[in-house]
Every structure is written in structure tokens, then in C-alpha cells.
Design an enzyme around this catalytic site. Structure first.
Site, PDB file in Angstrom:
ATOM      1  N   ASP A  12       0.838  -1.300  -0.166  1.00  0.00           N
ATOM      2  CA  ASP A  12      -0.015  -0.119   0.040  1.00  0.00           C
ATOM      3  C   ASP A  12       0.861   1.239  -0.054  1.00  0.00           C
ATOM      4  O   ASP A  12       0.770   2.447   0.744  1.00  0.00           O
ATOM      5  CB  ASP A  12      -0.676  -0.056   1.424  1.00  0.00           C
ATOM      6  CG  ASP A  12      -2.074   0.916   1.027  1.00  0.00           C
ATOM      7  OD1 ASP A  12      -2.364   1.559  -0.048  1.00  0.00           O
ATOM      8  OD2 ASP A  12      -2.973   1.373   2.058  1.00  0.00           O
ATOM      9  N   ASP A  32       2.368   2.153   8.015  1.00  0.00           N
ATOM     10  CA  ASP A  32       1.133   1.478   7.613  1.00  0.00           C
ATOM     11  C   ASP A  32       1.511   0.250   6.853  1.00  0.00           C
ATOM     12  O   ASP A  32       1.089  -0.065   5.679  1.00  0.00           O
ATOM     13  CB  ASP A  32       0.197   2.372   6.761  1.00  0.00           C
ATOM     14  CG  ASP A  32      -1.155   1.961   6.691  1.00  0.00           C
ATOM     15  OD1 ASP A  32      -1.536   0.929   7.556  1.00  0.00           O
ATOM     16  OD2 ASP A  32      -2.240   2.536   6.002  1.00  0.00           O
TER      17      ASP A  32
HETATM   18  N1  LIG Z   1       3.974   6.699  13.798  1.00  0.00           N
HETATM   19  C1  LIG Z   1       3.590   7.699  13.376  1.00  0.00           C
HETATM   20  N2  LIG Z   1       3.597   9.160  13.581  1.00  0.00           N
HETATM   21  C2  LIG Z   1       3.268  10.048  13.574  1.00  0.00           C
HETATM   22  N3  LIG Z   1       1.868   9.862  12.738  1.00  0.00           N
HETATM   23  C3  LIG Z   1       1.333   8.723  12.351  1.00  0.00           C
HETATM   24  C4  LIG Z   1       2.117   7.622  12.930  1.00  0.00           C
HETATM   25  N4  LIG Z   1       1.508   6.296  12.322  1.00  0.00           N
HETATM   26  C5  LIG Z   1       0.286   7.013  11.663  1.00  0.00           C
HETATM   27  N5  LIG Z   1       0.346   8.228  11.969  1.00  0.00           N
HETATM   28  C6  LIG Z   1      -0.705   9.189  11.168  1.00  0.00           C
HETATM   29  O1  LIG Z   1      -1.831   8.063  11.320  1.00  0.00           O
HETATM   30  C7  LIG Z   1      -2.372   8.047   9.734  1.00  0.00           C
HETATM   31  C8  LIG Z   1      -2.960   6.919   9.630  1.00  0.00           C
HETATM   32  O2  LIG Z   1      -2.063   5.709   9.906  1.00  0.00           O
HETATM   33  P1  LIG Z   1      -1.925   4.422   8.956  1.00  0.00           P
HETATM   34  O3  LIG Z   1      -1.005   3.562   9.914  1.00  0.00           O
HETATM   35  O4  LIG Z   1      -1.730   4.822   7.529  1.00  0.00           O
HETATM   36  O5  LIG Z   1      -3.243   3.749   9.232  1.00  0.00           O
HETATM   37  P2  LIG Z   1      -4.363   3.348   8.218  1.00  0.00           P
HETATM   38  O6  LIG Z   1      -4.425   1.968   8.148  1.00  0.00           O
HETATM   39  O7  LIG Z   1      -5.821   4.097   9.096  1.00  0.00           O
HETATM   40  O8  LIG Z   1      -4.172   4.222   7.071  1.00  0.00           O
HETATM   41  C9  LIG Z   1      -1.201   8.632   9.067  1.00  0.00           C
HETATM   42  O9  LIG Z   1      -1.420   8.691   7.743  1.00  0.00           O
HETATM   43  C10 LIG Z   1      -0.398   9.331   9.754  1.00  0.00           C
HETATM   44  O10 LIG Z   1      -0.801  10.660   9.305  1.00  0.00           O
HETATM   45 MG   LIG Z   2      -2.602   4.635   5.885  1.00  0.00          MG
END
Ligand SMILES: Nc1ncnc2c1ncn2[C@@H]1O[C@H](COP(=O)(O)OP(=O)(O)O)[C@@H](O)[C@H]1O
Ligand SMILES: [Mg+2]
Length: 293
Positions: A218, A235
Site C-alpha cells: 500500500d 502502515d
Molecule cells: N508513527 C506515527 N507517527 C506520526 N503519525 C502517524 C504515525 N502512524 C500513523 N500516523 C498518522 O496516522 C495516519 C493513519 O495511519 P496508518 O498507519 O496509515 O493507518 P490507516 O490504516 O488507517 O491508513 C497516517 O496517515 C499518519 O498521518
Molecule cells: Mg494509511
């Protein structure tokens, strides 16, 4: 934009009035909730972040999730949950504080909307008694997979946040960004030298494939954070090993997205060339980051 009902959201009232939260009146849950209530003010709608509302609470904090958080708070993994950073279909990510500084806490929904709408056809049908539980189990496996993928990537030097702990549907990792300012997504910044960023991301993808044996699956400007002038990959729950029957297809999709990204910025990068580079060009061995497997 703000629904008046949500604006006046009083967590206590909601808890008392909503049938869904009846379980909270049971003494053991009541005690548990009282113990963590003031540590999750940031998500209850009090304090600095008033836009946090009932929808967040309902989507994320079911009984099993509150129990998991309670446990993580008791064992000292988290001190407080402060405010949501992002809300998604599958998970919410929160800014939280620990005794070693800020962290990101990713809480996967144990009941998503799709599942909820299906549940009414399944609950009460004796043939499918265990489905809710199976769904929860699946989420747990997913979280463990994300955790393991993160460690594996860090072992091969790929900049992904360091994972600290996981419990059921909750994953705790390094916050990418500054203390009170989570890093923006690549999507939300304009980089000085897109071609340089493209080259770097393509190399990261090649290292990931050739050294970690993983396709992110992804890879997009939504799942790359931009911090200190460097990309951070996030992610990674859906990343698969090359032995997965669809790994090649996922890899092609990832490379295609990256090539589309750079070409939208006015460049003319060839997809086939990029693909060959990811698959075959010799890649460096990045030094491992702490807490890789
Ligand atoms: N370790 C992190 N530090 C800062 N922001 C984060 C972190 N992990 C996720 N985010 C924020 O949260 C959002 C969603 O996280 P993500 O892992 O992409 O989950 P999803 O599966 O909902 O897309 C990301 O786009 C980012 O903006
Ligand atoms: Mg994401």
C-alpha cells in the site's frame, strides 16, 4: 459542521444513557474505567481538543479496547492518550505520552461498519456463533503482522517507526514528528527535489523487496510521512512476503503508484525501467535500526 449533540457531549451522560455501555455499570468495568478516565481525557472530548467527539469514542473504545488500554496503562507502556492524529476506516491513530516521551498509538477497530451491518444477519443465527470473536482474532493477527513487518524492515534499515508494544488491537510505536506535531504525509508537503525523493523511495522499495523479502502493498504518498527532510514509511500491516501468491502484483502496483506520483509532477519516468531497478538492480545493505528483529 459540528452536530450540537456532539458538541455537548458529556461522556458520563453517554455512558449512563446508552444501552451499549451498560457493561460499564458492572463493578469491575466501572472501576477499570475510573482508573483510566482522566488519562484518556483527550479522547473523551474534554480539554484542549474539543473537536474530539462521540463518534471517535464510539468507533474506537469498545469494552475490549478499554480493557487493553487499561492493561497497557497499568503496565506503564502508556501514561496518557492525548488526542487523535488521524482517523481511518480500519484504525485511529492517537498521540499518547509515555515516560520516555510521545508515541503514536494505533487502535484498530474491532468492529468496522461493514462488519456491523453484516452482524445483524449473523447474530442470533446459531450456525455463526463465533463470528464476532473470529473477527477480533483476525484483527489481532493483523496487528501482530504490522508489528513484525515493522521490525523486519527496521532490521534492514528501512525508516519505519520503532514499535514498542502491542496488545490485542492496540499497537504502540514511535511518533514520527516533533513532540506536539506529528509529521505530515508526503501527500501534504511540497518537496524541493521530487526526483531525489523518487530515487530514494524507489531504492527503499528495492531494499524492501530484495533484502526484507517484502512488498509493502500500500505504498503511496498517504503512507509516507515527511520528517526532517526524509521519508518515513508507515502502515505496513498489509505488507506480504514474496512467497505470497499476489506479491508480484502488489509490488507492480506499488511501483506504478510511485511512478505515477513523480510523473504527475511533470517528469517522464518509465515504469518498466523502474520495475527492473526494484527487482534486479543491486541494492545497498542499510545499517539496521534499533529494535529490528
Ligand atoms: N508513527 C506515527 N507517527 C506520526 N503519525 C502517524 C504515525 N502512524 C500513523 N500516523 C498518522 O496516522 C495516519 C493513519 O495511519 P496508518 O498507519 O496509515 O493507518 P490507516 O490504516 O488507517 O491508513 C497516517 O496517515 C499518519 O498521518
Ligand atoms: Mg494509511
Amino acid at each position: 459542521m459540528v452536530d450540537p449533540d456532539w458538541e455537548n457531549f458529556d461522556p458520563d451522560e453517554i455512558m449512563k444513557s446508552s444501552k451499549e455501555y451498560d457493561w460499564m455499570n458492572e463493578p469491575r468495568f466501572k472501576r477499570m474505567f475510573e482508573e483510566i478516565e482522566d488519562k484518556i481525557q483527550g479522547v473523551l472530548g474534554a480539554g484542549r481538543y474539543e473537536w474530539v467527539d462521540r463518534r471517535v469514542f464510539d468507533a474506537v473504545f469498545d469494552r475490549s479496547t478499554l480493557l487493553s488500554l487499561h492493561k497497557l496503562m497499568q503496565s506503564g507502556e502508556i501514561e496518557t492518550i492525548d488526542y487523535p492524529i488521524a482517523r481511518g476506516k480500519e484504525a485511529h491513530v492517537f498521540h499518547a505520552t509515555t515516560n520516555h516521551g510521545p508515541v503514536a498509538v494505533k487502535i484498530f477497530h474491532t468492529t468496522n461498519a461493514v462488519f456491523k451491518s453484516l452482524a445483524k444477519y449473523i447474530d442470533g443465527d446459531p450456525r455463526f456463533g463465533g463470528l464476532k470473536r473470529r473477527h477480533r482474532e483476525l484483527v489481532k493477527i493483523w496487528v501482530r503482522k504490522e508489528y513484525r513487518n515493522m521490525r523486519r524492515m527496521r532490521k534492514h534499515g528501512i525508516r519505519v517507526p520503532k514499535p514498542y508494544a502491542l496488545l490485542n488491537n492496540v499497537l504502540i510505536m514511535d511518533l514520527v514528528g516533533n513532540e506536539n506535531e506529528p509529521a505530515p504525509r508526503l501527500r501534504d508537503v511540497s518537496v524541493d527535489d521530487p526526483m531525489k525523493v523518487f530515487e530514494e523511495l524507489l531504492e527503499i522499495m528495492a531494499v524492501c523487496w530484495q533484502n526484507c523479502d517484502l512488498a509493502h502493498s500500500d505504498f503511496s504518498e498517504y503512507n509516507i510521512l515527511w520528517h526532517d527532510n526524509q521519508p518515513w514509511i508507515i502502515d505496513v500491516g498489509q505488507a506480504v512476503v514474496s512467497a505470497h501468491p499476489s506479491s508480484n502484483e502488489f509490488l507492480v502496483r506499488d511501483v506504478t503508484r510511485l511512478v505515477d506520483w513523480i510523473n504527475k509532477k511533470g517528469y517522464n519516468v518509465n515504469l518498466a525501467d523502474s520495475m527492473i531497478r526494484v527487482l534486479e538492480d543491486p541494492v545497498p545493505e542499510y545499517p539496521a535500526l534499533p529494535s529490528g528483529d
